[in-house]
Design an enzyme around this catalytic site. Structure first.
Site, PDB file in Angstrom:
ATOM      1  N   ASP A   1       0.781  -1.144  -0.108  1.00 59.45           N
ATOM      2  CA  ASP A   1       0.053  -0.171  -0.071  1.00 59.45           C
ATOM      3  C   ASP A   1       0.884   1.132  -0.134  1.00 59.45           C
ATOM      4  O   ASP A   1       0.640   2.090  -0.804  1.00 59.45           O
ATOM      5  CB  ASP A   1      -1.028  -0.076   1.285  1.00 59.45           C
ATOM      6  N   SER A   2       1.813   1.406   1.029  1.00 60.14           N
ATOM      7  CA  SER A   2       2.751   2.274   0.889  1.00 60.14           C
ATOM      8  C   SER A   2       3.606   2.578  -0.305  1.00 60.14           C
ATOM      9  O   SER A   2       3.820   3.725  -0.703  1.00 60.14           O
ATOM     10  CB  SER A   2       3.777   2.279   2.222  1.00 60.14           C
TER      11      SER A   2
END
Length: 137
Positions: free
Chosen positions: A23-24
């Site tokens: 996600d990051s």
């Protein structure tokens, strides 16, 4: 927090842990690309980024990528899709949300196994083929 000095085997990580990293990774790639090529106020940058990083946006990205993935990458995507989650995004269907988790798990796995060139290759393909102005399904 106490840290363990011995790395955990990546094969022992849960798909949700991989998605936590993925996600990051994806968010950073999208934000960096937007800032590099567009002059937008922060609110507009955020709105543009959401079209890519939302569950629906990631679902659409997976639809673009699926034929480009290796068997090992498809396995990671599937593991992430099958991971159980207690919640579902309020603006996405359960299918979109599971798919986005799979996408994030794939990116996390690629990143943590040092396959950053492949992450960039997949991201570049998405960026070139994704139409953020297209209506959401």
């Amino acid at each position: 927090m106490q840290t363990n000095e011995t790395p955990v085997d990546i094969r022992e990580q849960s798909p949700l842990s991989l998605a936590f990293v993925g996600d990051s990774v994806y968010e950073l790639l999208v934000r960096a690309r937007l800032v590099k090529y567009h002059r937008l106020a922060p609110g507009r940058l955020h709105a543009a980024a959401v079209r890519y990083v939302s569950a629906v946006g990631q679902f659409r990205a997976v639809a673009l990528l699926e034929e480009k993935l290796t068997d090992a990458e498809k396995d990671q995507l599937r593991r992430g899709k099958n991971a159980s989650k207690a919640t579902v995004a309020k603006h996405a269907t359960p299918e979109e949300y599971r798919c986005s988790t799979g996408f994030e798990a794939l990116l996390g796995w690629l990143y943590l196994t040092g396959q950053t060139d492949r992450v960039q290759e997949l991201f570049d393909f998405i960026w070139e083929n994704f139409d953020p102005a297209a209506p959401e399904p």
